[in-house]
Write an enzyme that holds these catalytic residues in place. Structure first.
Site, PDB file in Angstrom:
ATOM      1  N   GLU A   1       9.881   1.774  10.688  1.00  0.00           N
ATOM      2  CA  GLU A   1      11.180   2.321  10.152  1.00  0.00           C
ATOM      3  C   GLU A   1       9.738   4.081  10.800  1.00  0.00           C
ATOM      4  OE1 GLU A   1      12.773   5.269   9.108  1.00  0.00           O
ATOM      5  OE2 GLU A   1      13.094   5.030   6.739  1.00  0.00           O
TER       6      GLU A   1
ATOM      7  N   LYS B   1       0.407  -1.432  -0.404  1.00  0.00           N
ATOM      8  CA  LYS B   1      -0.339  -0.202  -0.212  1.00  0.00           C
ATOM      9  C   LYS B   1       1.047   0.993  -0.402  1.00  0.00           C
ATOM     10  CE  LYS B   1      -1.907   3.254   1.974  1.00  0.00           C
ATOM     11  NZ  LYS B   1      -1.636   4.104   1.482  1.00  0.00           N
TER      12      LYS B   1
ATOM     13  N   CYS C   1      14.139  10.973   6.925  1.00  0.00           N
ATOM     14  CA  CYS C   1      13.911  10.922   7.678  1.00  0.00           C
ATOM     15  C   CYS C   1      15.407  10.724   8.949  1.00  0.00           C
ATOM     16  CB  CYS C   1      13.272   8.825   8.071  1.00  0.00           C
ATOM     17  SG  CYS C   1      14.633   7.977   6.988  1.00  0.00           S
TER      18      CYS C   1
ATOM     19  N   GLU D   1       9.922  16.312  15.018  1.00  0.00           N
ATOM     20  CA  GLU D   1      10.092  15.999  13.854  1.00  0.00           C
ATOM     21  C   GLU D   1       9.902  16.934  12.837  1.00  0.00           C
ATOM     22  OE1 GLU D   1       9.477  12.610  11.226  1.00  0.00           O
ATOM     23  OE2 GLU D   1      11.480  12.089  11.004  1.00  0.00           O
TER      24      GLU D   1
HETATM   25  O1  TXE Z   1       2.905  10.117   7.180  1.00  0.00           O
HETATM   26  P1  TXE Z   1       2.689   8.658   7.548  1.00  0.00           P
HETATM   27  P2  TXE Z   1       2.377  12.100   6.800  1.00  0.00           P
HETATM   28  C1  TXE Z   1       6.341  11.846   9.215  1.00  0.00           C
HETATM   29  C2  TXE Z   1       7.556  13.747   8.896  1.00  0.00           C
HETATM   30  C3  TXE Z   1       5.633  13.696   8.849  1.00  0.00           C
HETATM   31  C4  TXE Z   1       5.235  12.958   9.390  1.00  0.00           C
HETATM   32  C5  TXE Z   1       3.197  12.507   8.255  1.00  0.00           C
HETATM   33  O2  TXE Z   1       7.302  13.952   9.988  1.00  0.00           O
HETATM   34  O3  TXE Z   1       5.787  14.539   8.599  1.00  0.00           O
HETATM   35  O4  TXE Z   1       4.883  10.988   9.104  1.00  0.00           O
HETATM   36  O5  TXE Z   1       3.757  12.266   7.449  1.00  0.00           O
HETATM   37  C6  TXE Z   1       0.033   5.701   5.446  1.00  0.00           C
HETATM   38  N1  TXE Z   1      -3.343   2.123   8.862  1.00  0.00           N
HETATM   39  N2  TXE Z   1       7.507  11.117   8.283  1.00  0.00           N
HETATM   40  O6  TXE Z   1       0.432  11.892   7.397  1.00  0.00           O
HETATM   41  O7  TXE Z   1       0.665   8.883   7.814  1.00  0.00           O
HETATM   42  C7  TXE Z   1      -0.082   6.404   4.753  1.00  0.00           C
HETATM   43  O8  TXE Z   1      -1.249   6.607   3.647  1.00  0.00           O
HETATM   44  C8  TXE Z   1      -1.991   1.805   7.694  1.00  0.00           C
HETATM   45  C9  TXE Z   1       8.283   9.976   8.830  1.00  0.00           C
HETATM   46  O9  TXE Z   1       2.421  11.647   5.151  1.00  0.00           O
HETATM   47  O10 TXE Z   1       3.259   7.901   8.500  1.00  0.00           O
HETATM   48  C10 TXE Z   1       1.845   5.941   3.853  1.00  0.00           C
HETATM   49  O11 TXE Z   1       1.183   5.145   3.173  1.00  0.00           O
HETATM   50  N3  TXE Z   1      -2.133   2.727   7.064  1.00  0.00           N
HETATM   51  C11 TXE Z   1       8.964   9.274   7.311  1.00  0.00           C
HETATM   52  C12 TXE Z   1       2.211   5.317   5.077  1.00  0.00           C
HETATM   53  O12 TXE Z   1       1.452   5.301   6.353  1.00  0.00           O
HETATM   54  C13 TXE Z   1      -1.624   4.158   7.295  1.00  0.00           C
HETATM   55  C14 TXE Z   1       8.305   9.464   5.978  1.00  0.00           C
HETATM   56  C15 TXE Z   1       2.805   7.035   5.854  1.00  0.00           C
HETATM   57  O13 TXE Z   1       2.209   7.611   6.235  1.00  0.00           O
HETATM   58  C16 TXE Z   1      -2.430   5.139   8.289  1.00  0.00           C
HETATM   59  C17 TXE Z   1       7.045   9.843   5.814  1.00  0.00           C
HETATM   60  C18 TXE Z   1      -3.913   3.855   9.133  1.00  0.00           C
HETATM   61  N4  TXE Z   1      -4.410   4.660   9.599  1.00  0.00           N
HETATM   62  C19 TXE Z   1       6.498  10.735   7.598  1.00  0.00           C
HETATM   63  N5  TXE Z   1      -2.438   6.133   8.452  1.00  0.00           N
HETATM   64  C20 TXE Z   1      10.178   8.212   7.319  1.00  0.00           C
HETATM   65  N6  TXE Z   1       9.913   7.648   8.087  1.00  0.00           N
HETATM   66  O14 TXE Z   1      10.996   8.459   6.131  1.00  0.00           O
HETATM   67  C21 TXE Z   1      -1.902   6.789   6.914  1.00  0.00           C
HETATM   68  N7  TXE Z   1      -0.994   5.315   6.683  1.00  0.00           N
END
Ligand code: TXE
Length: 503
Positions: free
Chosen positions: A258, A182, A292, A393
């Protein structure tokens, strides 16, 4: 040259070796963050599609050709995947520039490097070995089998969509698992192109790799919760990671997470200053700070603080903002509108907390190379480690500079944080380098370099930065489980009401 055709492109998703729309027929738009315009339509999958995809992956794992494929044959398919990526690297990179706003220069480097994961884990596939154990019983022959865990769900983020999928897919395939991915709703297009140009042409049987595009709550949650999924590999924010972990725990799935970071980049006065300045810039402004491992806390020894800040501002202010499709661009747009708002709000928070803005500090206008979602490279000095701008972050081009006196204070500040993903240390002292590497609580410590990754080096977080490791030999362990086999070649019997221990 990137084709920015304005007509909306329509994608289907890939389930069980077939191209398909969402069962509901619904679609959603994906945007080009540079122009702010929608450029493609994607299937909006939900629980119905997730069920179909997981069933396909389950069948693929239990029956059919994949479980009968030898480890050596798996390795060969993976080498074919690597070659197909090499063949289509330029196109895959361009799609990610369009969908994510990543720099073309970064994407050329990433897509050129991605095949190495498939060569490396393809080579490891037939080196997965069990063991014969000389168990403490006479007449027994005991051995340990190493078996794939089963259907794996990957939930991936928007910041490096293909690279972060690769980190999961290569070890999972090498182990013999099947997969449902996904991708982020903001950046799914490059994965669908990857499925078409690479996976569908690789010789992998149907059902081994499946994709459900759509939103986190609608497609991600049912995937994580699905009883036939054995393992969840997630990259994303810590709040979503906690939710995914909670859901997965209900059916005792294996989980790797991660998550975010707030990594310290620590500069001592015995470093090579110009190298450290470049390392600090790379740590926070590369990829528009949307990584990250961003070195978002710059810890400067007080003896060089002023001189260093001057040089740092001097270099950072020359960063060229603009069209990510141009090779000369160094800072591109922020990928998502919510992320853009989040970064701006943290700039306000930092000002409100009393930090001093010495560079940038807001949105970049058109005449500055910016556009709709551009933020100027921003540096705050006078930051104390207890401020929110130092603890939370931001995930954008915003640097917090914090002073320290000596090694002990640097360690205290570096470790005084919920996260533990990465850290940088700049010093010419060998003793100090090893001491710092040992004392910093983070999954990766870079000495006199920053933001270096390799398929060979384990990657993952201490503390709130995650669970498990990707990359390196270690990563394949996350997709395997052990089975202990006991064979008694001697007499049976003994007291049936007492556990059989070595008497
Ligand atoms: O990430 P999400 P978002 C951090 C960074 C950013 C914050 C929010 O600080 O500002 O996270 O970003 C899926 N059940 N990072 O909102 O929500 C979503 O569809 C299952 C760090 O964009 O974590 C996507 O595919 N899945 C980081 C994935 O989770 C769910 C990279 C990541 O989205 C879900 C990105 C749920 N309930 C953001 N809700 C890194 N570690 O590199 C969302 N998703």
């Amino acid at each position: 040259m990137l084709d920015r055709t304005t007509q909306l492109k329509s994608y289907q998703t890939y389930i069980d070796g077939r191209w398909t729309d969402a069962a509901s027929g619904k679609t959603f738009q994906t945007f080009d963050p540079y122009t702010g315009q929608p450029w493609a339509l994607l299937p909006e999958c939900d629980k119905v599609d997730v069920d179909i995809a997981v069933e396909a992956a389950f069948r693929g794992f239990e029956n059919g050709p994949w479980p009968k494929t030898t480890a050596s044959a798996r390795g060969k398919i993976m080498r074919r995947i690597a070659q197909l990526i090499e063949q289509h690297a330029e196109h895959l990179g361009q799609v990610e520039v369009r969908d994510n706003g990543k720099l073309i220069s970064e994407m050329v480097a990433q897509t050129k490097y991605m095949p190495e994961w498939f060569y490396y884990y393809g080579g490891l596939a037939d080196k997965i070995q069990g063991a014969v154990v000389a168990v403490d019983r006479p007449d027994h022959f005991n051995y340990i089998l190493r078996e794939p865990v089963g259907v794996c769900a990957f939930i991936t983020p928007w910041n490096s969509p293909l690279m972060l999928t690769t980190w999961k897919l290569a070890p999972a395939l090498a182990a013999g698992c099947t997969v449902v991915i996904k991708p982020s709703e903001y950046t799914s297009a490059s994965l669908l192109e990857f499925m078409k140009l690479v996976i569908a042409e690789s010789g992998l049987p149907p059902g081994v790799v499946n994709v459900v595009t759509g939103y986190g709550a609608v497609a991600g949650e049912p995937l994580v919760a699905h009883p036939k999924v054995a393992k969840v590999a997630f990259t994303g924010g810590s709040a979503t990671g906690a939710r995914v972990n909670e859901l997965a725990a209900k059916t005792f799935k294996k989980v790797s997470l991660e998550l975010g970071g707030k990594s310290p980049n620590i500069v001592f006065d015995d470093c090579i200053i110009d190298d450290a300045v470049s390392g600090a810039v790379s740590g926070i402004f590369a990829a528009t700070g949307q990584t990250c491992i961003a070195g978002s806390r710059l810890l400067l020894q007080e003896t060089i603080h002023d001189q260093f800040v001057e040089k740092l501002v001097g270099m950072a202010k020359t960063a060229k903002l603009g069209d990510p499709a141009l090779t000369e661009t160094q800072v591109g747009p922020v990928t998502t509108p919510p992320q853009y708002q989040k970064i701006l709000s943290y700039i306000d928070i930092a000002r409100g907390e009393g930090a001093k803005c010495v560079l940038g500090g807001g949105a970049a206008q058109k005449e500055e190379g910016g556009g709709q979602y551009f933020i100027k490279p921003t540096i705050f000095t006078g930051v104390s480690n207890r401020m929110r701008i130092a603890q939370e972050e931001v995930f954008g081009p915003v640097l917090s500079v914090i002073k320290f006196k000596d090694e002990d204070e640097a360690i205290e500040i570096a470790n005084d944080i919920a996260y533990g993903l990465g850290a940088g240390v700049w010093t010419q002292s060998l003793k100090r380098a090893h001491t710092m590497a040992r004392r910093i609580k983070a999954g990766t410590v870079w000495i006199n370099t920053y933001r270096a990754v390799s398929f060979m080096m384990p990657f993952g977080g201490y503390k709130a930065s995650g669970l498990g490791r990707e990359n390196g030999v270690e990563a394949i362990e996350g997709y395997l489980q052990s089975k202990s086999v006991w064979i008694n070649n001697g007499p049976g019997g003994g007291n049936p009401f007492v556990m059989k221990t070595a008497s």
